[in-house]
Design an enzyme around this catalytic site. Structure first.
Site, mmCIF file in Angstrom:
data_model
loop_
_atom_site.group_PDB
_atom_site.id
_atom_site.type_symbol
_atom_site.label_atom_id
_atom_site.label_comp_id
_atom_site.label_asym_id
_atom_site.label_seq_id
_atom_site.Cartn_x
_atom_site.Cartn_y
_atom_site.Cartn_z
ATOM 1 N N GLU A 136 -25.184 44.164 6.008
ATOM 2 C CA GLU A 136 -24.530 43.674 7.230
ATOM 3 C C GLU A 136 -23.049 43.939 7.027
ATOM 4 O O GLU A 136 -22.365 43.186 6.330
ATOM 5 C CB GLU A 136 -24.787 42.168 7.412
ATOM 6 N N CYS B 46 -16.751 39.923 12.326
ATOM 7 C CA CYS B 46 -17.372 41.259 12.278
ATOM 8 C C CYS B 46 -17.781 41.696 13.672
ATOM 9 O O CYS B 46 -17.733 42.876 13.992
ATOM 10 C CB CYS B 46 -18.570 41.247 11.347
HETATM 11 P P1 NAD Z 1 -16.001 42.548 0.839
HETATM 12 O O1 NAD Z 1 -16.852 43.751 0.985
HETATM 13 O O2 NAD Z 1 -14.665 42.706 0.239
HETATM 14 O O3 NAD Z 1 -16.729 41.432 -0.051
HETATM 15 C C1 NAD Z 1 -17.975 40.879 0.305
HETATM 16 C C2 NAD Z 1 -18.661 40.349 -0.934
HETATM 17 O O4 NAD Z 1 -19.010 41.437 -1.793
HETATM 18 C C3 NAD Z 1 -17.807 39.397 -1.778
HETATM 19 O O5 NAD Z 1 -18.622 38.344 -2.218
HETATM 20 C C4 NAD Z 1 -17.375 40.272 -2.925
HETATM 21 O O6 NAD Z 1 -17.089 39.566 -4.115
HETATM 22 C C5 NAD Z 1 -18.591 41.146 -3.115
HETATM 23 N N1 NAD Z 1 -18.359 42.423 -3.797
HETATM 24 C C6 NAD Z 1 -17.221 43.167 -3.822
HETATM 25 N N2 NAD Z 1 -17.422 44.308 -4.529
HETATM 26 C C7 NAD Z 1 -18.701 44.280 -4.958
HETATM 27 C C8 NAD Z 1 -19.506 45.177 -5.713
HETATM 28 N N3 NAD Z 1 -19.038 46.331 -6.173
HETATM 29 N N4 NAD Z 1 -20.789 44.836 -5.951
HETATM 30 C C9 NAD Z 1 -21.292 43.682 -5.467
HETATM 31 N N5 NAD Z 1 -20.589 42.790 -4.759
HETATM 32 C C10 NAD Z 1 -19.296 43.086 -4.494
HETATM 33 O O7 NAD Z 1 -15.923 41.915 2.291
HETATM 34 P P2 NAD Z 1 -15.086 40.639 2.783
HETATM 35 O O8 NAD Z 1 -13.653 41.005 2.843
HETATM 36 O O9 NAD Z 1 -15.481 39.443 2.012
HETATM 37 O O10 NAD Z 1 -15.636 40.445 4.276
HETATM 38 C C11 NAD Z 1 -15.092 41.081 5.395
HETATM 39 C C12 NAD Z 1 -16.010 42.193 5.854
HETATM 40 O O11 NAD Z 1 -17.294 41.659 6.100
HETATM 41 C C13 NAD Z 1 -15.573 42.820 7.174
HETATM 42 O O12 NAD Z 1 -15.726 44.219 7.101
HETATM 43 C C14 NAD Z 1 -16.573 42.243 8.179
HETATM 44 O O13 NAD Z 1 -16.785 43.044 9.316
HETATM 45 C C15 NAD Z 1 -17.793 42.138 7.338
HETATM 46 N N6 NAD Z 1 -18.734 41.162 7.891
HETATM 47 C C16 NAD Z 1 -19.890 41.630 8.428
HETATM 48 C C17 NAD Z 1 -20.797 40.741 8.988
HETATM 49 C C18 NAD Z 1 -22.093 41.227 9.581
HETATM 50 O O14 NAD Z 1 -22.961 40.399 9.802
HETATM 51 N N7 NAD Z 1 -22.279 42.506 9.824
HETATM 52 C C19 NAD Z 1 -20.513 39.366 8.985
HETATM 53 C C20 NAD Z 1 -19.330 38.926 8.440
HETATM 54 C C21 NAD Z 1 -18.442 39.834 7.882
#
Ligand code: NAD
Length: 498
Positions: free
Chosen positions: A243, A277
Protein backbone atom coordinates in the site's frame (compact mmCIF):
# COMPACT_ATOMS: atom_id res chain seq x y z
CA UNK A 1 11.23 30.55 11.43
CA UNK A 2 11.24 27.89 14.10
CA UNK A 3 14.26 25.75 14.87
CA UNK A 4 15.03 22.81 12.60
CA UNK A 5 13.13 19.74 13.74
CA UNK A 6 15.30 16.83 14.80
CA UNK A 7 14.58 13.34 13.46
CA UNK A 8 14.02 10.39 15.79
CA UNK A 9 17.58 9.33 16.50
CA UNK A 10 19.00 6.07 17.78
CA UNK A 11 20.36 6.32 21.35
CA UNK A 12 22.49 3.20 21.81
CA UNK A 13 20.01 0.39 21.37
CA UNK A 14 17.03 2.63 21.85
CA UNK A 15 15.60 5.64 20.06
CA UNK A 16 13.50 8.58 21.14
CA UNK A 17 10.11 9.37 19.69
CA UNK A 18 9.57 13.13 19.49
CA UNK A 19 6.57 15.41 19.44
CA UNK A 20 6.91 17.17 16.05
CA UNK A 21 5.25 20.33 17.38
CA UNK A 22 7.62 20.76 20.34
CA UNK A 23 10.54 18.33 19.86
CA UNK A 24 9.77 16.94 23.32
CA UNK A 25 10.70 13.30 23.85
CA UNK A 26 7.42 11.43 24.24
CA UNK A 27 8.87 7.94 24.58
CA UNK A 28 11.98 5.78 24.22
CA UNK A 29 11.85 2.48 22.38
CA UNK A 30 14.12 -0.42 21.56
CA UNK A 31 15.84 -0.75 18.20
CA UNK A 32 15.07 -4.42 17.76
CA UNK A 33 17.76 -6.54 16.15
CA UNK A 34 17.32 -9.20 13.49
CA UNK A 35 17.65 -11.92 16.17
CA UNK A 36 14.97 -10.30 18.31
CA UNK A 37 12.68 -10.00 15.30
CA UNK A 38 13.20 -13.66 14.42
CA UNK A 39 12.44 -14.64 18.02
CA UNK A 40 9.19 -12.63 17.88
CA UNK A 41 8.18 -14.45 14.69
CA UNK A 42 9.02 -17.80 16.34
CA UNK A 43 6.81 -16.92 19.34
CA UNK A 44 4.07 -15.88 16.93
CA UNK A 45 4.05 -19.36 15.34
CA UNK A 46 2.65 -20.99 18.47
CA UNK A 47 0.33 -18.07 19.08
CA UNK A 48 -1.04 -18.39 15.54
CA UNK A 49 -2.05 -22.02 16.12
CA UNK A 50 -3.76 -21.11 19.37
CA UNK A 51 -5.55 -18.12 17.81
CA UNK A 52 -6.70 -20.19 14.84
CA UNK A 53 -8.01 -22.76 17.31
CA UNK A 54 -10.33 -20.17 18.85
CA UNK A 55 -12.41 -20.32 15.67
CA UNK A 56 -14.36 -17.49 14.10
CA UNK A 57 -16.64 -16.98 17.09
CA UNK A 58 -13.81 -16.95 19.63
CA UNK A 59 -11.74 -14.51 17.59
CA UNK A 60 -14.71 -12.28 16.86
CA UNK A 61 -15.50 -12.06 20.55
CA UNK A 62 -11.91 -10.96 21.38
CA UNK A 63 -11.77 -8.50 18.49
CA UNK A 64 -15.08 -6.93 19.53
CA UNK A 65 -13.78 -6.54 23.09
CA UNK A 66 -10.58 -4.96 21.80
CA UNK A 67 -12.72 -2.56 19.79
CA UNK A 68 -14.62 -1.75 23.01
CA UNK A 69 -11.38 -0.87 24.82
CA UNK A 70 -10.28 1.39 21.95
CA UNK A 71 -13.66 3.10 21.93
CA UNK A 72 -13.82 3.68 25.68
CA UNK A 73 -10.24 4.99 25.79
CA UNK A 74 -10.56 7.08 22.65
CA UNK A 75 -9.32 10.32 24.30
CA UNK A 76 -6.19 8.54 25.50
CA UNK A 77 -5.53 7.01 22.08
CA UNK A 78 -6.09 10.37 20.34
CA UNK A 79 -3.64 12.05 22.69
CA UNK A 80 -1.02 9.41 21.87
CA UNK A 81 -1.60 10.11 18.16
CA UNK A 82 -1.37 13.87 18.67
CA UNK A 83 1.81 13.55 20.75
CA UNK A 84 3.66 11.73 17.96
CA UNK A 85 2.16 13.24 14.79
CA UNK A 86 1.15 16.72 15.93
CA UNK A 87 -2.29 16.38 14.32
CA UNK A 88 -5.37 17.97 15.92
CA UNK A 89 -7.25 15.73 18.35
CA UNK A 90 -10.36 15.76 16.17
CA UNK A 91 -8.37 14.34 13.25
CA UNK A 92 -6.89 11.70 15.53
CA UNK A 93 -10.44 10.85 16.56
CA UNK A 94 -11.62 10.58 12.94
CA UNK A 95 -8.96 8.05 11.97
CA UNK A 96 -9.51 6.07 15.19
CA UNK A 97 -13.27 5.93 14.71
CA UNK A 98 -12.83 4.60 11.17
CA UNK A 99 -10.38 1.98 12.44
CA UNK A 100 -12.90 0.90 15.10
CA UNK A 101 -15.51 0.44 12.37
CA UNK A 102 -13.10 -1.83 10.53
CA UNK A 103 -12.42 -4.01 13.58
CA UNK A 104 -16.15 -4.44 14.03
CA UNK A 105 -16.76 -5.25 10.36
CA UNK A 106 -13.89 -7.71 10.04
CA UNK A 107 -14.86 -9.54 13.25
CA UNK A 108 -18.49 -9.77 12.15
CA UNK A 109 -17.89 -10.89 8.55
CA UNK A 110 -14.86 -13.17 8.73
CA UNK A 111 -16.85 -16.41 8.95
CA UNK A 112 -19.17 -15.51 6.09
CA UNK A 113 -16.33 -14.45 3.79
CA UNK A 114 -13.74 -17.09 4.71
CA UNK A 115 -15.76 -20.04 5.99
CA UNK A 116 -16.40 -23.15 3.89
CA UNK A 117 -18.47 -22.47 0.78
CA UNK A 118 -19.87 -24.85 -1.83
CA UNK A 119 -18.85 -24.45 -5.45
CA UNK A 120 -20.63 -25.90 -8.48
CA UNK A 121 -18.84 -28.86 -10.09
CA UNK A 122 -19.98 -28.79 -13.72
CA UNK A 123 -21.53 -31.72 -15.56
CA UNK A 124 -18.28 -33.65 -16.13
CA UNK A 125 -17.62 -33.83 -12.39
CA UNK A 126 -21.23 -34.06 -11.23
CA UNK A 127 -20.38 -36.94 -8.87
CA UNK A 128 -18.19 -34.61 -6.77
CA UNK A 129 -19.02 -32.10 -4.05
CA UNK A 130 -16.76 -29.07 -4.24
CA UNK A 131 -15.95 -26.66 -1.42
CA UNK A 132 -13.48 -23.90 -0.75
CA UNK A 133 -12.50 -22.40 2.55
CA UNK A 134 -9.95 -19.71 3.37
CA UNK A 135 -7.34 -20.83 5.89
CA UNK A 136 -5.07 -18.41 7.76
CA UNK A 137 -1.56 -17.92 6.41
CA UNK A 138 0.10 -18.22 9.84
CA UNK A 139 2.21 -15.21 10.82
CA UNK A 140 1.79 -11.86 9.08
CA UNK A 141 4.38 -9.09 9.38
CA UNK A 142 2.83 -5.61 9.26
CA UNK A 143 5.05 -2.59 8.55
CA UNK A 144 3.30 0.74 9.04
CA UNK A 145 3.74 4.45 8.26
CA UNK A 146 3.27 7.39 10.60
CA UNK A 147 0.67 9.56 8.82
CA UNK A 148 -2.40 7.65 10.08
CA UNK A 149 -0.76 5.53 12.77
CA UNK A 150 -4.07 3.98 13.91
CA UNK A 151 -6.20 3.68 10.78
CA UNK A 152 -3.49 2.57 8.38
CA UNK A 153 -1.73 -0.31 10.18
CA UNK A 154 -5.03 -1.51 11.67
CA UNK A 155 -6.34 -1.85 8.09
CA UNK A 156 -3.89 -4.74 7.76
CA UNK A 157 -3.64 -5.94 11.38
CA UNK A 158 -7.40 -6.19 11.95
CA UNK A 159 -8.07 -8.17 8.77
CA UNK A 160 -5.05 -10.45 9.32
CA UNK A 161 -6.22 -11.19 12.88
CA UNK A 162 -9.84 -11.74 11.88
CA UNK A 163 -8.64 -14.22 9.25
CA UNK A 164 -6.93 -16.21 12.03
CA UNK A 165 -3.28 -15.10 11.74
CA UNK A 166 -0.85 -13.92 14.39
CA UNK A 167 0.75 -10.56 13.64
CA UNK A 168 4.17 -9.05 14.28
CA UNK A 169 3.83 -5.29 13.85
CA UNK A 170 6.55 -2.73 13.21
CA UNK A 171 5.13 0.77 13.40
CA UNK A 172 6.96 3.74 11.91
CA UNK A 173 9.90 5.07 13.92
CA UNK A 174 7.88 8.31 14.15
CA UNK A 175 4.91 6.66 15.88
CA UNK A 176 6.10 3.72 18.00
CA UNK A 177 4.07 4.96 20.99
CA UNK A 178 0.78 4.66 19.12
CA UNK A 179 1.80 1.16 17.97
CA UNK A 180 2.60 0.17 21.56
CA UNK A 181 -0.70 1.57 22.79
CA UNK A 182 -2.67 -0.55 20.29
CA UNK A 183 -0.69 -3.72 21.00
CA UNK A 184 -0.92 -3.28 24.79
CA UNK A 185 -4.70 -2.82 24.55
CA UNK A 186 -4.94 -6.05 22.53
CA UNK A 187 -2.82 -7.92 25.09
CA UNK A 188 -5.30 -6.96 27.82
CA UNK A 189 -8.01 -8.77 25.87
CA UNK A 190 -5.81 -11.62 24.63
CA UNK A 191 -3.37 -12.23 27.52
CA UNK A 192 -2.87 -15.96 26.85
CA UNK A 193 -0.59 -15.82 23.80
CA UNK A 194 1.48 -13.22 21.87
CA UNK A 195 -1.00 -13.06 19.01
CA UNK A 196 -0.18 -9.42 18.25
CA UNK A 197 3.41 -8.39 18.99
CA UNK A 198 5.23 -5.10 18.64
CA UNK A 199 8.74 -4.66 17.32
CA UNK A 200 10.25 -1.20 17.08
CA UNK A 201 13.08 0.41 15.18
CA UNK A 202 14.04 1.87 11.83
CA UNK A 203 14.14 0.51 8.27
CA UNK A 204 16.65 -2.19 9.28
CA UNK A 205 14.20 -3.64 11.79
CA UNK A 206 11.49 -3.61 9.10
CA UNK A 207 13.96 -5.31 6.74
CA UNK A 208 14.65 -7.97 9.39
CA UNK A 209 10.91 -8.66 9.62
CA UNK A 210 10.72 -9.16 5.84
CA UNK A 211 13.47 -11.81 6.08
CA UNK A 212 12.27 -13.47 9.29
CA UNK A 213 10.18 -16.23 7.73
CA UNK A 214 6.75 -14.60 8.02
CA UNK A 215 4.02 -15.92 5.73
CA UNK A 216 3.17 -12.51 4.32
CA UNK A 217 4.29 -8.91 4.64
CA UNK A 218 1.67 -6.16 4.64
CA UNK A 219 3.53 -2.95 3.96
CA UNK A 220 2.12 0.57 3.97
CA UNK A 221 4.49 3.40 3.21
CA UNK A 222 6.34 5.05 0.36
CA UNK A 223 6.67 3.54 -3.09
CA UNK A 224 10.49 3.63 -2.81
CA UNK A 225 10.44 1.51 0.36
CA UNK A 226 7.77 -0.75 -1.14
CA UNK A 227 10.15 -1.61 -3.99
CA UNK A 228 12.96 -2.45 -1.55
CA UNK A 229 10.64 -4.65 0.48
CA UNK A 230 9.40 -6.51 -2.58
CA UNK A 231 12.97 -7.12 -3.74
CA UNK A 232 14.00 -8.40 -0.29
CA UNK A 233 10.88 -10.58 -0.02
CA UNK A 234 11.75 -12.23 -3.34
CA UNK A 235 14.71 -13.97 -1.63
CA UNK A 236 12.35 -16.08 0.45
CA UNK A 237 9.36 -15.92 -1.92
CA UNK A 238 7.45 -14.18 0.87
CA UNK A 239 4.25 -12.68 -0.57
CA UNK A 240 3.64 -8.98 -0.04
CA UNK A 241 0.80 -6.49 -0.02
CA UNK A 242 2.06 -3.05 -0.97
CA UNK A 243 0.00 0.00 0.00
CA UNK A 244 2.16 2.81 -1.29
CA UNK A 245 2.00 6.45 -2.36
CA UNK A 246 -0.44 8.34 -4.55
CA UNK A 247 -0.99 11.49 -6.58
CA UNK A 248 -4.73 11.54 -6.36
CA UNK A 249 -6.78 13.60 -8.81
CA UNK A 250 -10.13 15.30 -8.27
CA UNK A 251 -12.30 15.96 -11.33
CA UNK A 252 -14.87 18.74 -11.54
CA UNK A 253 -17.46 18.41 -14.29
CA UNK A 254 -19.48 21.26 -15.78
CA UNK A 255 -22.60 20.37 -13.77
CA UNK A 256 -20.81 19.80 -10.44
CA UNK A 257 -21.86 21.37 -7.15
CA UNK A 258 -18.94 23.81 -7.08
CA UNK A 259 -19.19 24.68 -3.40
CA UNK A 260 -19.06 21.02 -2.43
CA UNK A 261 -16.23 20.36 -4.91
CA UNK A 262 -14.19 23.30 -3.61
CA UNK A 263 -14.80 22.25 -0.01
CA UNK A 264 -13.69 18.69 -0.81
CA UNK A 265 -10.58 19.99 -2.57
CA UNK A 266 -9.57 22.20 0.34
CA UNK A 267 -10.16 19.50 2.94
CA UNK A 268 -8.78 16.68 0.77
CA UNK A 269 -5.60 18.63 0.00
CA UNK A 270 -4.79 20.32 3.29
CA UNK A 271 -6.18 18.23 6.14
CA UNK A 272 -3.52 16.33 8.06
CA UNK A 273 -1.04 18.79 6.49
CA UNK A 274 -1.54 17.00 3.16
CA UNK A 275 0.09 13.88 4.61
CA UNK A 276 -2.63 11.59 3.34
CA UNK A 277 -1.90 8.85 0.82
CA UNK A 278 -5.38 9.38 -0.65
CA UNK A 279 -5.25 13.16 -0.25
CA UNK A 280 -6.22 15.39 -3.17
CA UNK A 281 -3.03 16.60 -4.91
CA UNK A 282 -4.37 17.63 -8.36
CA UNK A 283 -7.69 19.05 -9.58
CA UNK A 284 -8.88 19.00 -13.23
CA UNK A 285 -11.75 21.37 -13.82
CA UNK A 286 -14.06 21.88 -16.81
CA UNK A 287 -13.20 25.19 -18.50
CA UNK A 288 -16.76 26.51 -18.12
CA UNK A 289 -16.63 26.35 -14.33
CA UNK A 290 -12.89 26.75 -13.81
CA UNK A 291 -12.84 30.41 -12.77
CA UNK A 292 -15.72 30.01 -10.31
CA UNK A 293 -14.17 26.88 -8.86
CA UNK A 294 -10.72 28.44 -8.42
CA UNK A 295 -12.25 31.50 -6.73
CA UNK A 296 -14.12 29.26 -4.30
CA UNK A 297 -11.02 27.21 -3.47
CA UNK A 298 -9.01 30.37 -2.84
CA UNK A 299 -11.77 31.79 -0.64
CA UNK A 300 -12.16 28.61 1.41
CA UNK A 301 -8.40 28.25 1.82
CA UNK A 302 -8.31 31.59 3.65
CA UNK A 303 -9.94 29.85 6.62
CA UNK A 304 -7.27 27.15 6.79
CA UNK A 305 -4.11 27.49 8.86
CA UNK A 306 -1.39 25.20 10.14
CA UNK A 307 -0.45 25.46 13.80
CA UNK A 308 -0.55 23.65 17.09
CA UNK A 309 -3.13 25.80 18.84
CA UNK A 310 -6.69 24.53 19.22
CA UNK A 311 -7.99 26.76 16.40
CA UNK A 312 -5.51 25.49 13.77
CA UNK A 313 -7.00 23.20 11.11
CA UNK A 314 -3.93 21.03 10.87
CA UNK A 315 -0.59 20.55 12.57
CA UNK A 316 3.09 20.39 11.70
CA UNK A 317 4.72 18.34 8.98
CA UNK A 318 5.47 15.20 10.96
CA UNK A 319 8.57 14.07 9.08
CA UNK A 320 11.10 16.91 8.74
CA UNK A 321 12.63 15.65 5.48
CA UNK A 322 9.26 16.13 3.77
CA UNK A 323 9.50 19.91 4.21
CA UNK A 324 12.26 20.00 1.58
CA UNK A 325 10.16 17.97 -0.87
CA UNK A 326 7.17 20.31 -0.45
CA UNK A 327 9.36 23.38 -0.93
CA UNK A 328 11.04 21.86 -3.99
CA UNK A 329 7.73 20.98 -5.67
CA UNK A 330 6.33 24.49 -5.16
CA UNK A 331 9.56 26.18 -6.33
CA UNK A 332 9.75 23.99 -9.44
CA UNK A 333 6.09 24.67 -10.29
CA UNK A 334 6.57 28.44 -9.98
CA UNK A 335 9.84 28.43 -11.96
CA UNK A 336 8.06 26.63 -14.78
CA UNK A 337 5.34 29.24 -15.09
CA UNK A 338 2.92 28.14 -12.36
CA UNK A 339 1.25 30.71 -10.10
CA UNK A 340 0.68 30.33 -6.37
CA UNK A 341 -2.73 31.93 -5.75
CA UNK A 342 -2.38 31.13 -2.08
CA UNK A 343 0.89 30.36 -0.28
CA UNK A 344 4.10 29.58 -2.15
CA UNK A 345 7.62 28.58 -1.19
CA UNK A 346 7.69 31.02 1.72
CA UNK A 347 4.69 29.37 3.32
CA UNK A 348 6.87 26.39 4.26
CA UNK A 349 9.01 26.97 7.35
CA UNK A 350 11.02 24.44 9.31
CA UNK A 351 8.03 22.90 11.03
CA UNK A 352 4.77 23.96 9.41
CA UNK A 353 3.59 24.27 5.81
CA UNK A 354 0.74 26.71 5.25
CA UNK A 355 -1.65 25.84 2.38
CA UNK A 356 -0.55 26.45 -1.20
CA UNK A 357 -2.91 26.61 -4.21
CA UNK A 358 -1.12 26.39 -7.57
CA UNK A 359 -2.52 27.04 -11.06
CA UNK A 360 -1.04 26.97 -14.58
CA UNK A 361 1.50 24.35 -13.60
CA UNK A 362 2.85 22.31 -16.54
CA UNK A 363 1.72 18.69 -16.44
CA UNK A 364 5.30 17.43 -16.40
CA UNK A 365 6.25 19.44 -13.26
CA UNK A 366 7.09 17.51 -10.10
CA UNK A 367 4.10 19.13 -8.37
CA UNK A 368 1.84 17.30 -10.83
CA UNK A 369 3.74 14.04 -11.29
CA UNK A 370 5.31 13.17 -7.94
CA UNK A 371 3.69 12.65 -4.55
CA UNK A 372 4.14 15.94 -2.65
CA UNK A 373 2.65 14.66 0.63
CA UNK A 374 2.15 18.21 1.82
CA UNK A 375 -0.62 20.84 1.93
CA UNK A 376 -0.50 21.84 -1.74
CA UNK A 377 -2.86 21.38 -4.66
CA UNK A 378 -2.53 22.08 -8.39
CA UNK A 379 -5.63 23.13 -10.32
CA UNK A 380 -5.73 22.74 -14.11
CA UNK A 381 -8.33 23.84 -16.66
CA UNK A 382 -9.55 21.15 -19.08
CA UNK A 383 -11.63 21.35 -22.28
CA UNK A 384 -13.88 18.49 -21.25
CA UNK A 385 -14.00 15.43 -19.04
CA UNK A 386 -12.18 13.29 -21.64
CA UNK A 387 -9.16 15.54 -21.22
CA UNK A 388 -9.62 15.42 -17.44
CA UNK A 389 -9.57 11.61 -17.47
CA UNK A 390 -6.57 11.48 -19.77
CA UNK A 391 -4.56 13.84 -17.55
CA UNK A 392 -5.74 12.25 -14.31
CA UNK A 393 -4.62 8.85 -15.60
CA UNK A 394 -1.25 10.06 -16.92
CA UNK A 395 0.63 9.14 -13.76
CA UNK A 396 2.56 6.15 -12.49
CA UNK A 397 0.35 6.12 -9.39
CA UNK A 398 -3.26 4.98 -9.11
CA UNK A 399 -4.54 5.02 -5.53
CA UNK A 400 -7.63 7.14 -4.78
CA UNK A 401 -9.56 9.69 -6.83
CA UNK A 402 -12.63 11.89 -6.62
CA UNK A 403 -15.24 12.97 -9.17
CA UNK A 404 -17.70 15.83 -8.80
CA UNK A 405 -20.46 15.52 -11.40
CA UNK A 406 -24.24 15.47 -11.08
CA UNK A 407 -24.90 13.27 -14.11
CA UNK A 408 -21.71 11.46 -15.13
CA UNK A 409 -20.14 10.46 -11.81
CA UNK A 410 -20.33 6.69 -12.21
CA UNK A 411 -19.16 6.75 -15.83
CA UNK A 412 -16.19 8.99 -15.06
CA UNK A 413 -15.30 6.94 -11.98
CA UNK A 414 -15.10 3.75 -14.04
CA UNK A 415 -12.67 5.40 -16.47
CA UNK A 416 -10.22 6.49 -13.77
CA UNK A 417 -7.20 4.21 -13.40
CA UNK A 418 -7.25 4.13 -9.62
CA UNK A 419 -8.04 1.56 -6.98
CA UNK A 420 -10.77 3.73 -5.44
CA UNK A 421 -13.00 6.63 -6.45
CA UNK A 422 -15.50 8.64 -4.47
CA UNK A 423 -18.24 10.58 -6.23
CA UNK A 424 -19.50 13.96 -4.97
CA UNK A 425 -17.74 13.66 -1.59
CA UNK A 426 -14.08 13.42 -0.60
CA UNK A 427 -12.39 10.13 0.35
CA UNK A 428 -15.65 8.44 1.34
CA UNK A 429 -14.53 4.98 0.18
CA UNK A 430 -12.03 4.97 3.06
CA UNK A 431 -14.82 5.01 5.64
CA UNK A 432 -16.82 2.13 4.17
CA UNK A 433 -15.49 -1.02 5.80
CA UNK A 434 -16.90 -3.37 3.15
CA UNK A 435 -14.94 -1.72 0.31
CA UNK A 436 -11.47 -2.95 -0.64
CA UNK A 437 -8.65 -0.42 -0.24
CA UNK A 438 -5.54 -0.38 -2.41
CA UNK A 439 -3.99 0.88 -5.59
CA UNK A 440 -2.57 0.08 -9.00
CA UNK A 441 0.78 0.87 -10.63
CA UNK A 442 3.30 2.44 -8.26
CA UNK A 443 0.59 2.85 -5.62
CA UNK A 444 1.00 -0.88 -5.00
CA UNK A 445 -1.14 -3.99 -5.17
CA UNK A 446 -3.20 -6.27 -3.01
CA UNK A 447 -6.12 -5.08 -0.93
CA UNK A 448 -6.91 -4.41 2.70
CA UNK A 449 -10.47 -3.83 4.06
CA UNK A 450 -13.68 -5.60 3.08
CA UNK A 451 -13.96 -9.23 1.92
CA UNK A 452 -10.91 -8.76 -0.31
CA UNK A 453 -8.92 -7.65 2.73
CA UNK A 454 -9.88 -10.78 4.66
CA UNK A 455 -8.95 -13.01 1.72
CA UNK A 456 -5.63 -11.18 1.30
CA UNK A 457 -4.52 -12.74 4.59
CA UNK A 458 -5.80 -16.25 3.81
CA UNK A 459 -5.05 -19.06 1.44
CA UNK A 460 -7.89 -20.71 -0.40
CA UNK A 461 -8.17 -24.41 0.32
CA UNK A 462 -10.08 -26.31 -2.35
CA UNK A 463 -11.62 -29.71 -1.57
CA UNK A 464 -13.38 -32.05 -4.00
CA UNK A 465 -15.23 -34.96 -2.33
CA UNK A 466 -16.49 -37.86 -4.40
CA UNK A 467 -20.15 -38.49 -3.58
CA UNK A 468 -20.62 -41.57 -5.77
CA UNK A 469 -18.75 -43.47 -8.47
CA UNK A 470 -19.31 -41.82 -11.84
CA UNK A 471 -20.76 -43.93 -14.68
CA UNK A 472 -17.69 -42.99 -16.73
CA UNK A 473 -14.44 -43.02 -14.81
CA UNK A 474 -11.88 -40.69 -16.39
CA UNK A 475 -9.04 -40.71 -13.92
CA UNK A 476 -7.94 -44.32 -14.19
CA UNK A 477 -5.72 -46.33 -16.56
CA UNK A 478 -8.51 -48.91 -16.43
CA UNK A 479 -11.19 -46.68 -17.90
CA UNK A 480 -13.40 -48.24 -20.55
CA UNK A 481 -12.46 -47.81 -24.24
CA UNK A 482 -15.81 -46.15 -24.86
CA UNK A 483 -15.14 -43.46 -22.20
CA UNK A 484 -12.93 -41.14 -24.27
CA UNK A 485 -15.22 -40.93 -27.36
CA UNK A 486 -18.15 -40.41 -24.99
CA UNK A 487 -16.33 -37.52 -23.30
CA UNK A 488 -15.46 -36.03 -26.71
CA UNK A 489 -19.19 -36.15 -27.68
CA UNK A 490 -20.21 -34.63 -24.35
CA UNK A 491 -17.73 -31.76 -24.56
CA UNK A 492 -18.80 -31.07 -28.16
CA UNK A 493 -22.42 -30.95 -27.00
CA UNK A 494 -21.58 -28.65 -24.10
CA UNK A 495 -19.00 -26.31 -25.63
CA UNK A 496 -18.72 -26.91 -29.38
CA UNK A 497 -21.75 -25.06 -30.66
CA UNK A 498 -20.05 -21.74 -31.34
P1 NAD B 1 8.35 4.93 4.57
O1 NAD B 1 8.36 4.11 3.34
O2 NAD B 1 9.48 5.84 4.82
O3 NAD B 1 8.27 4.00 5.87
C1 NAD B 1 7.21 3.10 6.10
C2 NAD B 1 7.67 1.99 7.02
O4 NAD B 1 8.66 1.20 6.36
C3 NAD B 1 8.32 2.48 8.32
O5 NAD B 1 7.87 1.67 9.37
C4 NAD B 1 9.79 2.28 8.06
O6 NAD B 1 10.57 2.08 9.22
C5 NAD B 1 9.77 1.02 7.22
N1 NAD B 1 10.95 0.80 6.37
C6 NAD B 1 11.78 1.73 5.83
N2 NAD B 1 12.73 1.13 5.08
C7 NAD B 1 12.50 -0.20 5.15
C8 NAD B 1 13.13 -1.34 4.57
N3 NAD B 1 14.18 -1.24 3.77
N4 NAD B 1 12.61 -2.55 4.84
C9 NAD B 1 11.53 -2.68 5.63
N5 NAD B 1 10.90 -1.65 6.21
C10 NAD B 1 11.38 -0.41 5.97
O7 NAD B 1 6.96 5.70 4.54
P2 NAD B 1 6.40 6.79 5.58
O8 NAD B 1 7.13 8.06 5.37
O9 NAD B 1 6.34 6.22 6.94
O10 NAD B 1 4.89 6.97 5.07
C11 NAD B 1 4.51 7.88 4.09
C12 NAD B 1 4.20 7.15 2.80
O11 NAD B 1 3.22 6.17 3.04
C13 NAD B 1 3.61 8.06 1.73
O12 NAD B 1 4.18 7.75 0.48
C14 NAD B 1 2.13 7.67 1.72
O13 NAD B 1 1.47 7.90 0.50
C15 NAD B 1 2.22 6.22 2.04
N6 NAD B 1 0.96 5.72 2.59
C16 NAD B 1 0.22 4.87 1.83
C17 NAD B 1 -0.99 4.40 2.30
C18 NAD B 1 -1.83 3.45 1.48
O14 NAD B 1 -2.73 2.86 2.05
N7 NAD B 1 -1.57 3.26 0.21
C19 NAD B 1 -1.44 4.79 3.57
C20 NAD B 1 -0.67 5.65 4.32
C21 NAD B 1 0.54 6.11 3.83
Amino acid sequence: MTAVQPKPTPVGETFDSLNPATDEVVGTYAVHTADEVRAAVERARGAALWWEGLGYAGRAERLQRWKGVLTRRLPQLCQAVRDETGKPLRDAQLESVLAIEHISWAAKHARKVLGRQRRSTGLLMANQAATVEYRPLGVVGVIGPWNYPVYTPLGSITYALAAGNAVVFKPSEYTPGVGKWLVDAFAEIVPEQPVLQLITGFGETGGALVGAGVDKIAFTGSTATGKKIMAAAANTLTPVVIEAGGKDPLLVDVDADLDAAADATVWGAFSNSGQTCIGVERAYVHERVYDDFVAKVVEKTKDVRAGSDAAAQYGPVTMPSQLGVIRRHIADAVERGGKALVGGVDSVDDRYAQPTVLVDVPEDAEAVREETFGPTVTIAKVRDMDEAIEKANATKYGLGSTVFSKTRGVELASRLRAGMTSINAPLSFAGIASLPFGGVGESGFGRIHGPEGLREFSRPKAVARQRFTAPITLTSFHRRASADPMVARLVTFLHGKR
